[in-house]
Motif scaffolding. Structure first.
Motif, PDB file in Angstrom:
ATOM      1  N   ALA A 255       0.836  -1.212   0.000  1.00  0.00           N
ATOM      2  CA  ALA A 255       0.000   0.000   0.000  1.00  0.00           C
ATOM      3  C   ALA A 255       0.868   1.258   0.000  1.00  0.00           C
ATOM      4  O   ALA A 255       0.576   2.227  -0.703  1.00  0.00           O
ATOM      5  N   ARG A 256       1.926   1.236   0.782  1.00  0.00           N
ATOM      6  CA  ARG A 256       2.829   2.385   0.815  1.00  0.00           C
ATOM      7  C   ARG A 256       3.562   2.532  -0.513  1.00  0.00           C
ATOM      8  O   ARG A 256       3.764   3.632  -1.006  1.00  0.00           O
ATOM      9  N   ARG A 257       3.939   1.403  -1.106  1.00  0.00           N
ATOM     10  CA  ARG A 257       4.617   1.413  -2.406  1.00  0.00           C
ATOM     11  C   ARG A 257       3.714   2.060  -3.470  1.00  0.00           C
ATOM     12  O   ARG A 257       4.167   2.901  -4.247  1.00  0.00           O
ATOM     13  N   ALA A 258       2.437   1.696  -3.476  1.00  0.00           N
ATOM     14  CA  ALA A 258       1.499   2.258  -4.453  1.00  0.00           C
ATOM     15  C   ALA A 258       1.306   3.755  -4.221  1.00  0.00           C
ATOM     16  O   ALA A 258       1.299   4.541  -5.175  1.00  0.00           O
ATOM     17  N   ALA A 259       1.145   4.155  -2.962  1.00  0.00           N
ATOM     18  CA  ALA A 259       0.974   5.579  -2.654  1.00  0.00           C
ATOM     19  C   ALA A 259       2.220   6.362  -3.039  1.00  0.00           C
ATOM     20  O   ALA A 259       2.129   7.457  -3.609  1.00  0.00           O
ATOM     21  N   LEU A 260       3.374   5.804  -2.752  1.00  0.00           N
ATOM     22  CA  LEU A 260       4.633   6.474  -3.070  1.00  0.00           C
ATOM     23  C   LEU A 260       4.811   6.603  -4.581  1.00  0.00           C
ATOM     24  O   LEU A 260       5.251   7.648  -5.072  1.00  0.00           O
ATOM     25  N   ALA A 261       4.441   5.561  -5.323  1.00  0.00           N
ATOM     26  CA  ALA A 261       4.534   5.628  -6.788  1.00  0.00           C
ATOM     27  C   ALA A 261       3.654   6.757  -7.322  1.00  0.00           C
ATOM     28  O   ALA A 261       4.063   7.511  -8.208  1.00  0.00           O
TER      29      ALA A 261
ATOM     30  N   ALA B 293      11.851   2.945 -10.107  1.00  0.00           N
ATOM     31  CA  ALA B 293      12.002   1.773  -9.229  1.00  0.00           C
ATOM     32  C   ALA B 293      10.664   1.289  -8.693  1.00  0.00           C
ATOM     33  O   ALA B 293      10.484   0.100  -8.436  1.00  0.00           O
ATOM     34  N   LEU B 294       9.724   2.207  -8.543  1.00  0.00           N
ATOM     35  CA  LEU B 294       8.406   1.850  -8.027  1.00  0.00           C
ATOM     36  C   LEU B 294       7.403   1.553  -9.136  1.00  0.00           C
ATOM     37  O   LEU B 294       6.244   1.230  -8.867  1.00  0.00           O
ATOM     38  N   GLY B 295       7.812   1.696 -10.381  1.00  0.00           N
ATOM     39  CA  GLY B 295       6.919   1.436 -11.495  1.00  0.00           C
ATOM     40  C   GLY B 295       5.904   2.540 -11.733  1.00  0.00           C
ATOM     41  O   GLY B 295       4.864   2.308 -12.345  1.00  0.00           O
TER      42      GLY B 295
ATOM     43  N   THR C 245       7.520  11.578   3.816  1.00  0.00           N
ATOM     44  CA  THR C 245       6.695  10.965   4.859  1.00  0.00           C
ATOM     45  C   THR C 245       6.499   9.473   4.590  1.00  0.00           C
ATOM     46  O   THR C 245       6.586   8.652   5.505  1.00  0.00           O
ATOM     47  N   LEU C 246       6.238   9.127   3.334  1.00  0.00           N
ATOM     48  CA  LEU C 246       5.983   7.731   2.983  1.00  0.00           C
ATOM     49  C   LEU C 246       7.247   6.882   2.953  1.00  0.00           C
ATOM     50  O   LEU C 246       7.196   5.683   3.204  1.00  0.00           O
ATOM     51  N   LEU C 247       8.352   7.493   2.625  1.00  0.00           N
ATOM     52  CA  LEU C 247       9.617   6.778   2.522  1.00  0.00           C
ATOM     53  C   LEU C 247      10.638   7.564   3.311  1.00  0.00           C
ATOM     54  O   LEU C 247      11.077   8.622   2.877  1.00  0.00           O
ATOM     55  N   ASP C 248      10.986   7.071   4.449  1.00  0.00           N
ATOM     56  CA  ASP C 248      11.894   7.773   5.351  1.00  0.00           C
ATOM     57  C   ASP C 248      13.106   8.299   4.587  1.00  0.00           C
ATOM     58  O   ASP C 248      13.749   7.569   3.844  1.00  0.00           O
ATOM     59  N   ASP C 249      13.400   9.591   4.781  1.00  0.00           N
ATOM     60  CA  ASP C 249      14.533  10.173   4.046  1.00  0.00           C
ATOM     61  C   ASP C 249      15.859   9.562   4.470  1.00  0.00           C
ATOM     62  O   ASP C 249      16.858   9.704   3.785  1.00  0.00           O
ATOM     63  N   ALA C 250      15.887   8.841   5.588  1.00  0.00           N
ATOM     64  CA  ALA C 250      17.109   8.128   5.960  1.00  0.00           C
ATOM     65  C   ALA C 250      17.352   6.971   4.997  1.00  0.00           C
ATOM     66  O   ALA C 250      18.488   6.603   4.716  1.00  0.00           O
ATOM     67  N   ALA C 251      16.260   6.392   4.469  1.00  0.00           N
ATOM     68  CA  ALA C 251      16.396   5.301   3.503  1.00  0.00           C
ATOM     69  C   ALA C 251      16.850   5.824   2.142  1.00  0.00           C
ATOM     70  O   ALA C 251      17.581   5.157   1.426  1.00  0.00           O
TER      71      ALA C 251
END
Length: 154
Positions: A12-18, A71-73, A122-128
């Protein structure tokens, strides 16, 4: 999955981030086109120079977002803002009245881009993805530069 996006990112996070990255990338590309067209139409060299600086800065934002979106399509241009920022510019951006709508579209685009990038952080931690975290300061700087141009040239 590439090492740009954590492999354990929930679907779900992957889809929102894409979706968010697609929106941000579409907006960044539209802004870059708008700034270049506006610079070409500008009759004052100092304004044209500053607009080209904004075009380059926005291109850099797109360069950060593009590999993540890929990367997320994410579809390029998916999820763009409700009222797209187009790349049209007046052939004669000579007077403040003619420049005002171009500045308004640029402000709308910068705000949409800032929202998309903030949501991505917010969806993908900027540390990552450290490059994502650096965009916030860049976008604030660009908005200040745009505000200065608007106040000085309209």
């Amino acid at each position: 999955m590439t090492d740009l996006v954590p492999a354990d990112l929930p679907p779900a996070r992957r889809a929102a981030l894409a979706e968010v990255l697609g929106e941000g990338l579409a907006t960044a590309k539209a802004l870059e086109t708008l700034y270049r067209a506006f610079a070409t139409a500008a009759t004052m060299p100092s304004l044209a120079r500053e607009l080209l600086t904004l075009a380059v800065a926005t291109t850099r934002v797109a360069e950060v977002l593009a590999p993540l979106a890929t990367a997320l399509g994410a579809e390029p241009g998916s999820g763009g803002p409700d009222e797209p920022v187009d790349g049209r510019a007046s052939v004669s951006a000579a007077s403040g009245a003619e420049r005002a709508p171009l500045f308004a579209r640029a402000f709308k685009g910068e705000r949409a881009l800032a929202r998309a990038c903030a949501e991505a952080v917010t969806l993908l931690d900027d540390a990552a993805v450290p490059t994502l975290g650096g965009l916030a300061a860049d976008l604030v700087r660009d908005m200040v530069r745009l505000r200065h141009l608007y106040l000085g040239y309209s």
